[in-house]
Design an enzyme around this catalytic site. Structure first.
Site, PDB file in Angstrom:
ATOM      1  N   LYS A  70     -12.582 -11.137 -36.568  1.00 35.16           N
ATOM      2  CA  LYS A  70     -13.376 -11.183 -37.917  1.00 35.16           C
ATOM      3  C   LYS A  70     -12.686 -12.310 -38.803  1.00 35.16           C
ATOM      4  O   LYS A  70     -13.388 -12.491 -39.798  1.00 35.16           O
ATOM      5  CB  LYS A  70     -12.724  -9.662 -38.630  1.00 35.16           C
ATOM      6  CG  LYS A  70     -13.598  -8.520 -37.930  1.00 35.16           C
ATOM      7  CD  LYS A  70     -13.369  -7.280 -38.981  1.00 35.16           C
ATOM      8  CE  LYS A  70     -14.308  -6.267 -38.503  1.00 35.16           C
ATOM      9  NZ  LYS A  70     -14.273  -5.185 -39.576  1.00 35.16           N
ATOM     10  N   ASN A  91     -17.865  -9.303 -40.929  1.00 34.15           N
ATOM     11  CA  ASN A  91     -18.116  -8.185 -39.892  1.00 34.15           C
ATOM     12  C   ASN A  91     -19.677  -8.375 -39.473  1.00 34.15           C
ATOM     13  O   ASN A  91     -20.206  -8.004 -38.511  1.00 34.15           O
ATOM     14  CB  ASN A  91     -17.997  -6.963 -40.072  1.00 34.15           C
ATOM     15  CG  ASN A  91     -18.782  -6.332 -41.289  1.00 34.15           C
ATOM     16  OD1 ASN A  91     -19.081  -6.997 -42.261  1.00 34.15           O
ATOM     17  ND2 ASN A  91     -19.305  -5.084 -41.117  1.00 34.15           N
ATOM     18  N   ASP A 107     -18.564  -3.822 -44.603  1.00 30.90           N
ATOM     19  CA  ASP A 107     -17.715  -2.593 -44.443  1.00 30.90           C
ATOM     20  C   ASP A 107     -17.360  -1.974 -45.920  1.00 30.90           C
ATOM     21  O   ASP A 107     -17.508  -0.841 -45.821  1.00 30.90           O
ATOM     22  CB  ASP A 107     -16.430  -3.214 -43.830  1.00 30.90           C
ATOM     23  CG  ASP A 107     -16.285  -3.392 -42.484  1.00 30.90           C
ATOM     24  OD1 ASP A 107     -17.329  -2.765 -41.691  1.00 30.90           O
ATOM     25  OD2 ASP A 107     -15.653  -4.002 -41.833  1.00 30.90           O
ATOM     26  N   GLY A 135      -4.388  -3.053 -43.564  1.00 33.91           N
ATOM     27  CA  GLY A 135      -5.108  -3.918 -42.605  1.00 33.91           C
ATOM     28  C   GLY A 135      -6.442  -4.447 -43.100  1.00 33.91           C
ATOM     29  O   GLY A 135      -6.754  -4.246 -44.160  1.00 33.91           O
ATOM     30  N   GLY A 136      -7.198  -4.775 -42.107  1.00 33.31           N
ATOM     31  CA  GLY A 136      -8.651  -5.299 -42.511  1.00 33.31           C
ATOM     32  C   GLY A 136      -9.658  -4.141 -43.051  1.00 33.31           C
ATOM     33  O   GLY A 136     -10.237  -4.371 -43.949  1.00 33.31           O
ATOM     34  N   ASN A 157       1.844   1.610 -47.246  1.00 38.87           N
ATOM     35  CA  ASN A 157       1.595   1.052 -45.699  1.00 38.87           C
ATOM     36  C   ASN A 157       2.881   1.037 -45.201  1.00 38.87           C
ATOM     37  O   ASN A 157       4.041   0.819 -45.701  1.00 38.87           O
ATOM     38  CB  ASN A 157       1.031  -0.380 -45.678  1.00 38.87           C
ATOM     39  CG  ASN A 157       0.668  -0.877 -44.396  1.00 38.87           C
ATOM     40  OD1 ASN A 157      -0.155  -0.411 -43.851  1.00 38.87           O
ATOM     41  ND2 ASN A 157       1.121  -1.959 -44.066  1.00 38.87           N
ATOM     42  N   THR A 159       4.427  -1.031 -43.298  1.00 42.02           N
ATOM     43  CA  THR A 159       5.198  -2.276 -43.250  1.00 42.02           C
ATOM     44  C   THR A 159       4.873  -2.554 -45.032  1.00 42.02           C
ATOM     45  O   THR A 159       3.822  -3.092 -45.441  1.00 42.02           O
ATOM     46  CB  THR A 159       4.503  -3.546 -42.610  1.00 42.02           C
ATOM     47  OG1 THR A 159       4.366  -2.903 -41.314  1.00 42.02           O
ATOM     48  CG2 THR A 159       5.248  -4.582 -42.921  1.00 42.02           C
TER      49      THR A 159
HETATM   50  P1  ATR Z   1      -7.869  -2.471 -38.984  1.00 40.56           P
HETATM   51  O1  ATR Z   1      -8.645  -3.586 -38.999  1.00 40.56           O
HETATM   52  O2  ATR Z   1      -8.482  -1.320 -38.472  1.00 40.56           O
HETATM   53  O3  ATR Z   1      -7.472  -2.130 -40.355  1.00 40.56           O
HETATM   54  P2  ATR Z   1      -5.182  -3.622 -38.578  1.00 40.56           P
HETATM   55  O4  ATR Z   1      -5.603  -4.650 -39.411  1.00 40.56           O
HETATM   56  O5  ATR Z   1      -4.647  -3.625 -37.255  1.00 40.56           O
HETATM   57  O6  ATR Z   1      -6.660  -2.806 -38.178  1.00 40.56           O
HETATM   58  O7  ATR Z   1      -4.441  -2.552 -39.346  1.00 40.56           O
HETATM   59  C1  ATR Z   1      -3.949  -1.341 -39.015  1.00 40.56           C
HETATM   60  C2  ATR Z   1      -3.170  -0.494 -40.149  1.00 40.56           C
HETATM   61  O8  ATR Z   1      -3.000   0.709 -39.612  1.00 40.56           O
HETATM   62  C3  ATR Z   1      -2.202  -1.290 -40.832  1.00 40.56           C
HETATM   63  O9  ATR Z   1      -2.135  -0.884 -42.159  1.00 40.56           O
HETATM   64  C4  ATR Z   1      -0.933  -0.434 -39.859  1.00 40.56           C
HETATM   65  O10 ATR Z   1       0.168  -0.610 -40.571  1.00 40.56           O
HETATM   66  P3  ATR Z   1       1.348  -1.734 -40.369  1.00 40.56           P
HETATM   67  O11 ATR Z   1       0.568  -2.890 -41.593  1.00 40.56           O
HETATM   68  O12 ATR Z   1       2.593  -1.473 -40.679  1.00 40.56           O
HETATM   69  O13 ATR Z   1       1.055  -2.378 -39.000  1.00 40.56           O
HETATM   70  C5  ATR Z   1      -1.258   0.947 -39.665  1.00 40.56           C
HETATM   71  N1  ATR Z   1      -0.781   1.540 -38.557  1.00 40.56           N
HETATM   72  C6  ATR Z   1      -0.941   1.340 -37.245  1.00 40.56           C
HETATM   73  N2  ATR Z   1      -0.156   1.837 -36.493  1.00 40.56           N
HETATM   74  C7  ATR Z   1       0.836   2.509 -37.390  1.00 40.56           C
HETATM   75  C8  ATR Z   1       1.818   3.795 -37.347  1.00 40.56           C
HETATM   76  N3  ATR Z   1       2.190   4.075 -35.931  1.00 40.56           N
HETATM   77  N4  ATR Z   1       2.269   4.207 -38.411  1.00 40.56           N
HETATM   78  C9  ATR Z   1       2.043   3.724 -39.637  1.00 40.56           C
HETATM   79  N5  ATR Z   1       1.102   2.844 -39.610  1.00 40.56           N
HETATM   80  C10 ATR Z   1       0.352   2.328 -38.903  1.00 40.56           C
END
Ligand code: ATR
Length: 278
Positions: A70, A91, A107, A135-136, A157, A159
């Site tokens: 993306k 997208n 989106d 995330g995205g 979030n 992180t």
């Molecule tokens: P997308 O494009 O679907 O948003 P992404 O950019 O990889 O995918 O984002 C995934 C999101 O899910 C992020 O906010 C991620 O949190 P982090 O920024 O801390 O990585 C969150 N996420 C994924 N697995 C997680 C987990 N086990 N616990 C908490 N948050 C999670």
């Protein structure tokens, strides 16, 4: 004589096998009598630029782009819509004979339109929103909620730096909250959104106690496998209005169909059923 060749579009990603978009487009082709083909294109990151630039020469009208392409799709485009620039990802790509590669993001439209269709009484402006994830997908959700008039968006979030970064970028209505304070942050909210990948079938669960959330708050999830995620099931059990995430997929595809084929296709129960068929 009319051109017998099918019109072509597709989706570029890695992996791509799970995508429901081919079914969605096939349903519209059949229903609208258009000789179209929507091709899943499994493309590695290293090959993306080359394949992306070659597709118009292979007759493609456009492509959807999904993980992990993306950002690259945006960076390599000749023209970028304001929405795609704000969200920071593309997208939906249209190959234009004059303008070249035109990148957009549908989106946020898909997210908002799903709520408008499935919960016509919902108003983002009715109160703060709580969004989980940075995330995205979360970026598109923020863009949509801000445009719809959410007075405040609490962003939690795992992180924290990612949530803080989005707050700095999207402005003062977005307030980062600590991941372990997400349950309390639901107090007084009009909208609750899971924009993480948690709750997906076969993946880690989302722990999100709803005791502090108003029973009137709308709960929605970007995860649509399963259709009723544990979050939506819990919200439903509390009597809260819920909207599943499949509608976002259906609605984000509509502007693509219009851009590529010049026909506005229906988003309705028959399309949903086609996507859900085993
Ligand atoms: P997308 O494009 O679907 O948003 P992404 O950019 O990889 O995918 O984002 C995934 C999101 O899910 C992020 O906010 C991620 O949190 P982090 O920024 O801390 O990585 C969150 N996420 C994924 N697995 C997680 C987990 N086990 N616990 C908490 N948050 C999670």
């Amino acid at each position: 004589m009319s051109d017998p060749r099918p019109v072509l579009a597709g989706v570029m990603g890695w992996p791509i096998g799970h995508s429901r978009s081919p079914r969605l487009f096939d349903h519209w082709f059949g229903r609208l009598g258009l000789p179209g083909r929507y091709v899943p294109l499994r493309v590695a990151e290293a090959d993306f630029a080359e394949v992306y630039r070659a597709l118009p020469r292979a007759g493609f009208r456009g492509v959807n782009v999904t993980v992990p392409h993306k950002l690259a799709a945006l960076a390599l485009a000749d023209q970028v819509s304001d929405t795609a620039r704000r969200i920071g990802a593309a997208n939906m790509i249209r190959f234009d004979p004059d303008q070249g590669i035109v990148a957009d993001n549908t989106d946020a439209y898909g997210f908002a339109q799903n709520l408008r269709q499935s919960a016509p009484d919902w108003r983002a402006a009715a109160g703060p929103a709580l969004v989980l994830g940075a995330g995205g997908a979360a970026r598109a959700v923020l863009d949509a909620l801000l445009a719809e008039g959410a007075p405040q968006i609490r962003l939690a979030n795992r992180t924290p730096a990612a949530a803080e970064g989005l707050a700095a970028e999207f402005g003062p209505r977005v307030q980062p909250v600590a991941w372990d304070r997400r349950a309390e942050a639901a107090a007084g909210c009009a909208t609750l959104v899971n924009a993480t990948s948690l709750g997906m079938a076969g993946g880690a669960a989302l722990e999100m106690p709803l005791d502090d959330a108003p029973r009137t708050a709308l709960v929605t999830d970007i995860v649509y496998t399963p259709l009723l995620t544990p979050l939506l099931t819990a919200a439903k059990a509390r009597g809260m209005p819920v909207v599943d995430g499949l509608g976002m997929l259906l609605h984000q595809a509509r502007p693509a169909f219009v851009a590529w084929f010049g026909i506005d296709p229906p988003v309705d129960a028959a399309l949903r059923a086609a996507c859900l068929a085993p």
